[in-house]
Design an enzyme around this catalytic site. Structure first.
Site, short mmCIF file in Angstrom:
data_model
loop_
_atom_site.label_atom_id
_atom_site.label_comp_id
_atom_site.label_asym_id
_atom_site.label_seq_id
_atom_site.Cartn_x
_atom_site.Cartn_y
_atom_site.Cartn_z
N GLN A 1 0.84 -1.20 0.00
CA GLN A 1 0.00 0.00 0.00
C GLN A 1 0.88 1.25 0.00
OE1 GLN A 1 -1.96 -1.52 3.69
NE2 GLN A 1 -3.88 -1.11 2.62
N HIS B 1 -1.44 1.37 -4.46
CA HIS B 1 -1.74 2.80 -4.42
C HIS B 1 -0.80 3.62 -5.31
CE1 HIS B 1 -3.87 2.13 -0.30
NE2 HIS B 1 -4.66 1.89 -1.32
N CYS C 1 -3.46 13.28 -20.71
CA CYS C 1 -2.99 12.34 -21.73
C CYS C 1 -2.32 11.17 -21.01
CB CYS C 1 -2.04 13.02 -22.72
SG CYS C 1 -0.39 13.41 -22.05
ZN ZN Z 1 -0.54 15.35 -20.95
#
Ligand code: ZN
Length: 260
Positions: free
Chosen positions: A109, A129, A140
Site C-alpha cells: 500500500q 496505491h 494524456c
Molecule cells: Zn498530458
C-alpha cells in the site's frame, strides 16, 4: 530489546512456516515505512488523522479544481521525507525471501518505492496505491520520473503542466476520491489466493479492497501472520499476530537474523 524478541515462542514456529513455504505473499502498509522515517498518513498518529485539512492535499477533486492545492502539493512533494528515506531491516528481510525464491509477490500500500530500493525486483512488487517516484498527466497518457518534474518546480514552475498536452500533472499515486486500478487489484488478489503463507506487515488492514486479500488467502488455505503495532480486523483469523517493531521481528521470522 532483541533478547526479548528471541524469547517469544511463536517466532521459531513462524520461521518454520517460512522455511516450508515456497509461495509467500507479503502485504505491506505504512508501518514498515514509518520505521524508515516516513510518516503514516492514516494511522492513529497519522498526519491526516491529526490534521484533517492536510487530507485536502490528497483529494483528487480538490487537486483537479484548485490551483492553490496543486501548488501546495508540489511543495510538499519537494520536501517529502521519502526522498531521504532508506530501507530498513524489515525491507531487507523481504529481499532475502525473494533471493531464496520464496517470495511469490509483494503487495504494498506504500508509494515510496522502498521495497525496490531495498532490492526486490519490480516485477514482484504490486503497488496498489501507485508510486510517488513517477508523475503522470491527468489528461494524456504521459508518465515520467517525478524527479524531473520536481526539477521544474525547483526552477520556479509552481504548478508544472504536462509538456506534451498542457494537462495537469500529479504523482502517479491513487489519491482520495480516485479509483484504484482494477488490473492491479486483481493481480494482488490472485497472488493472495496463490499464497501458502501471507505475511501482513505494518498494515491496519482497514482499507478495502486490498484488506480482502487476507480472507482470500485464508480461504485458499494459506497461513496468515500479521505483524502490526495495532489490532487489525483479521487478528482472530490469523495463525499468529505479532505486535513488535517490524525491523526487528521480520528478520527473525524470515530467518535473515540467523541462517536457516
Ligand atoms: Zn498530458
Amino acid at each position: 530489546m532483541s533478547k526479548d524478541i528471541d524469547t517469544v515462542p511463536i517466532i521459531p514456529v513462524i520461521r518454520g512456516w517460512v522455511k516450508q513455504s515456497d509461495r509467500i505473499v507479503a502485504l505491506t502498509g505504512a508501518g514498515i515505512s514509518t520505521e524508515s522515517g516516513i510518516p503514516d498518513f492514516r494511522g492513529p498518529q497519522g498526519v491526516w488523522t491529526k490534521d484533517p485539512k492536510a487530507e485536502k492535499l490528497s483529494n483528487i477533486h480538490e487537486y483537479m479544481s484548485n490551483p492553490e492545492v496543486r501548488r501546495l502539493s508540489w511543495k510538499s512533494r519537494l520536501d517529502h521525507p521519502a526522498w531521504q528515506a532508506r530501507p530498513n531491516a524489515g525491507h531487507l528481510a523481504l529481499v532475502e525471501l525473494e533471493r531464496r525464491r520464496k517470495l511469490h509477490a509483494l503487495v504494498t500500500q506504500n508509494i515510496d518505492g522502498l521495497h525496490q530500493q531495498a532490492g526486490n525486483s519490480p516485477e514482484k512488487v504490486i503497488e496498489v496505491h501507485g508510486t510517488m517516484l513517477q508523475a503522470m498527466c491527468m489528461d494524456c497518457d504521459w508518465r515520467g520520473a517525478m524527479q524531473a518534474v520536481l526539477d521544474r518546480v525547483r526552477a520556479g514552475e509552481d504548478d508544472p503542466p504536462c509538456e506534451r498536452c498542457g494537462g495537469i500533472l500529479k504523482s502517479a499515486t491513487i489519491s482520495f476520491g480516485q479509483a484504484l486500478i482494477p488490473e492491479v487489484i486483481e493481480r494482488a488478489m490472485r497472488a493472495a489466493a496463490d499464497a501458502e503463507l501471507l505475511l501482513a506487515v505494518g498494515s491496519s488492514l482497514q482499507v478495502y479492497p486490498i484488506a480482502g486479500a487476507v480472507p482470500a488467502a485464508k480461504a485458499a488455505g494459506a497461513r496468515i501472520v500479521i505483524v502490526n503495532a495495532q489490532p487489525t480486523p483479521f487478528d482472530d483469523m490469523a495463525d499468529a499476530v505479532l505486535r513488535m517493531p517490524i525491523g526487528e521481528v521480520l528478520p527473525r521470522v524470515c530467518g535473515t537474523a540467523e541462517k536457516f
